[in-house]
Motif scaffolding. Sequence first.
Motif, PDB file in Angstrom:
ATOM      1  N   ALA A  33     -27.792  -3.842 -27.459  1.00 54.03           N
ATOM      2  CA  ALA A  33     -27.821  -3.939 -28.782  1.00 54.03           C
ATOM      3  C   ALA A  33     -29.166  -3.570 -29.582  1.00 54.03           C
ATOM      4  O   ALA A  33     -29.090  -2.816 -30.713  1.00 54.03           O
ATOM      5  N   HIS A  34     -30.012  -3.926 -28.949  1.00 54.86           N
ATOM      6  CA  HIS A  34     -31.592  -3.592 -29.620  1.00 54.86           C
ATOM      7  C   HIS A  34     -32.122  -2.206 -29.014  1.00 54.86           C
ATOM      8  O   HIS A  34     -32.375  -1.229 -29.823  1.00 54.86           O
ATOM      9  N   VAL A  35     -32.180  -2.242 -27.696  1.00 55.07           N
ATOM     10  CA  VAL A  35     -32.645  -0.811 -26.821  1.00 55.07           C
ATOM     11  C   VAL A  35     -32.008   0.266 -27.207  1.00 55.07           C
ATOM     12  O   VAL A  35     -32.791   1.465 -27.525  1.00 55.07           O
ATOM     13  N   THR A  36     -30.607   0.300 -27.275  1.00 58.66           N
ATOM     14  CA  THR A  36     -29.951   1.432 -27.445  1.00 58.66           C
ATOM     15  C   THR A  36     -30.590   2.020 -28.750  1.00 58.66           C
ATOM     16  O   THR A  36     -30.603   3.334 -28.814  1.00 58.66           O
ATOM     17  N   ILE A  37     -30.509   1.347 -29.766  1.00 59.24           N
ATOM     18  CA  ILE A  37     -30.875   1.768 -31.070  1.00 59.24           C
ATOM     19  C   ILE A  37     -31.920   2.447 -31.286  1.00 59.24           C
ATOM     20  O   ILE A  37     -32.231   3.423 -31.808  1.00 59.24           O
ATOM     21  N   LEU A  38     -33.162   1.801 -30.617  1.00 55.57           N
ATOM     22  CA  LEU A  38     -34.390   2.256 -30.749  1.00 55.57           C
ATOM     23  C   LEU A  38     -34.550   3.431 -29.901  1.00 55.57           C
ATOM     24  O   LEU A  38     -35.314   4.506 -30.312  1.00 55.57           O
ATOM     25  N   MET A  39     -33.845   3.598 -28.754  1.00 52.80           N
ATOM     26  CA  MET A  39     -33.712   4.962 -27.943  1.00 52.80           C
ATOM     27  C   MET A  39     -33.207   6.104 -28.791  1.00 52.80           C
ATOM     28  O   MET A  39     -33.561   7.047 -28.872  1.00 52.80           O
ATOM     29  N   LYS A  40     -32.277   5.974 -29.395  1.00 48.55           N
ATOM     30  CA  LYS A  40     -31.385   6.661 -30.084  1.00 48.55           C
ATOM     31  C   LYS A  40     -32.134   7.361 -31.320  1.00 48.55           C
ATOM     32  O   LYS A  40     -32.290   8.325 -32.067  1.00 48.55           O
ATOM     33  N   GLY A 113     -31.787 -11.132 -24.903  1.00 52.05           N
ATOM     34  CA  GLY A 113     -31.947  -9.950 -25.466  1.00 52.05           C
ATOM     35  C   GLY A 113     -32.505 -10.318 -26.848  1.00 52.05           C
ATOM     36  O   GLY A 113     -33.558  -9.292 -27.455  1.00 52.05           O
ATOM     37  N   ASN A 114     -31.910 -11.028 -27.667  1.00 49.34           N
ATOM     38  CA  ASN A 114     -32.179 -11.155 -29.119  1.00 49.34           C
ATOM     39  C   ASN A 114     -33.702 -11.892 -29.012  1.00 49.34           C
ATOM     40  O   ASN A 114     -34.265 -11.606 -29.835  1.00 49.34           O
ATOM     41  N   LEU A 115     -33.920 -12.718 -28.129  1.00 51.27           N
ATOM     42  CA  LEU A 115     -35.162 -13.425 -28.270  1.00 51.27           C
ATOM     43  C   LEU A 115     -36.290 -12.457 -27.803  1.00 51.27           C
ATOM     44  O   LEU A 115     -37.328 -12.324 -28.189  1.00 51.27           O
ATOM     45  N   ALA A 116     -35.894 -11.490 -26.647  1.00 49.77           N
ATOM     46  CA  ALA A 116     -37.001 -10.658 -26.020  1.00 49.77           C
ATOM     47  C   ALA A 116     -37.197  -9.401 -27.026  1.00 49.77           C
ATOM     48  O   ALA A 116     -38.431  -8.969 -26.797  1.00 49.77           O
TER      49      ALA A 116
END
Length: 289
Positions: A33-40, A113-116
């Motif tokens: 949910a977080h990493v994918t957005i940052l990569m895009k 993932g939310n916390l990290a």
Amino acid sequence: MKNFDYLEPKTVAEACALLKQHGGEAKVFAGGAHVTILMKQGLIEPKSLVNIKKIPELQGIRYDGVEGLVIGALVTHRELEISTLVREIFPVLSEAEKEVANIRVRNMGTVGGNLASGEPLTDLSQIFIALDAKLEISGPSGERSLPVEELFVDFYTTSLAEDEIIMQVVIPPLPAKSGIEYIRFSSSSVVDKPCAGVAVRLTLDKEDVRIARIVLGCVGPTPVRARRAELLIAGKKLTAEVVAEAGAIASQECSPTSDLRGSEQYKRAIVGTLVKRALIAAYDKALLA
């Protein structure tokens, strides 16, 4: 989005070894949910993604009277929302999860993932801090325990090393005569990230406050405990005057910035109001506990 190597370890130890091997060029992938957005968006361009989604030891929710509630890092927001066990032991978590993003995100995003991610506009972190929760963290050099309060360093920055993985969140059993309340306020819609979120946990000695946790979220780079407000109410019965003063003090213990969700002054006013409401609700729950 640039090409990357896809790695799928079967154990936490293997995952940590891969992260150490690839250094800062690898990123952990769980719900995405977080990493994918940052990569895009091109904000991060990892050469490797370490997918931990299938590691069994990071999954599941359990409870015992000594250790407390244990939430695996891969537990999704949706799992936390609908868990019968969580609703029974810590219903505040289930209630808070109902307002996190939307159903699609809740089905994909994970607690770990939310916390990290170090996301400052979130809900779970302040609840965990109010409950004195700890993280069990694993790395190549072994495992360590860390209070959730000590995880956050700055905007999207945590104290996790590049080769460490959150394994689980552990919430100790609540002492007798305790009550917790979480109130979030969104300035636009229920699916928007919160403008402010306040968690209050009180433990009483008869009618006096013995332990107080007042945690302010979404109004600074990290969640913050309103320690001066906590000290104010410690050892006292919550009167209208004490509640009002605590709210006023807490509103000055955060560091909100003006943005599309409101001005600094507006957010401080919201924090003061939410603290007062959460104090009253938590106190009433503690009296009935």
